[in-house]
Design a protein around this motif. Structure first.
Motif: not given
Length: 214
Positions: A25-28, A36-50, A60-62, A135-137
């Motif tokens: 939502a804050l993708a610029v 944000s670090g918040t991940k709600d249950d049921g929200v699909a992962s974006v490409p590149g997330e594990k 991926e930015s951990g 964006m993912r990183l």
């Protein structure tokens, strides 16, 4: 051929295209984009997330090799090089040391076709893969602080004469930028003297990485 300067309205339309990615939502557009670090249950992962052990998603930015701020900066440089090469935007600026794109400079670039190519990853989205990787990183941000920054900026813009400037909102733990009431059919004249003076007066309200967001 008529040259057009890139506009925030064009970039806002780009953001709308990325709204389909739930946690962006804050993708610029690769650098203005925040997660944000918040991940709600049921929200699909974006490409590149594990997926993590609980079925959620790990960004991926951990920490770890090849991760974090250095990886974000390197990914942004890959995008910048692509924009200068494949996209043909020879003067596309380097990112800031933080890794975020420098929208003050990007907004001064010419958009030869008037289609927003400079803010959309080049013609036919030729640099889209590099954009989305950056964006993912991007390191995680504090969504509440981002919201407060965007809100202060929106309030300042109205105080400076841009009466229709909208407040940001919070959605699923993400700060969603405000600005023009209808980005797809802009009602705010970003080329007006009043708007430009307001932008200059209010730019200090935005945290690093939020410039270009609204």
């Amino acid at each position: 051929m008529t040259h057009h300067t890139t506009s925030r309205a064009t970039f806002r339309r780009t953001l709308a295209a990325f709204a389909a990615l739930p946690v962006l939502a804050l993708a610029v557009g690769c650098g203005g984009g925040e997660e944000s670090g918040t991940k709600d249950d049921g929200v699909a992962s974006v490409p590149g997330e594990k997926a993590d052990a609980s079925g959620g998603s790990a960004k991926e930015s951990g920490g770890g090799s090849g991760k974090g701020k250095s990886a974000f900066y390197d990914a942004q440089m890959d995008y910048v090089r692509c924009m200068r090469g494949k996209a043909g935007v020879k003067d596309f600026p380097d990112p800031k040391l933080s890794g975020h794109l420098d929208w003050t400079k990007i907004e001064k670039l010419d958009d030869p076709t008037g289609t927003g190519e400079v803010t959309k990853g080049g013609k036919d989205n030729v640099c889209g893969p590099e954009m989305q990787k950056a964006m993912r990183l991007e390191p995680e941000r504090d969504a509440q602080k981002d919201y407060e920054s965007l809100l202060a900026h929106a309030t300042c813009m109205r105080d400076e004469g841009v009466s229709e400037f909208q407040n940001p909102t919070m959605s699923a733990g993400n700060a969603v930028p405000g600005g023009d009431p209808d980005p797809a059919n802009p009602r705010i004249d970003t080329e007006s003297t009043v708007y430009k003076q307001a932008r200059e007066a209010c730019k200090g309200k935005l945290l690093d990485g939020l410039d270009g967001m609204q």
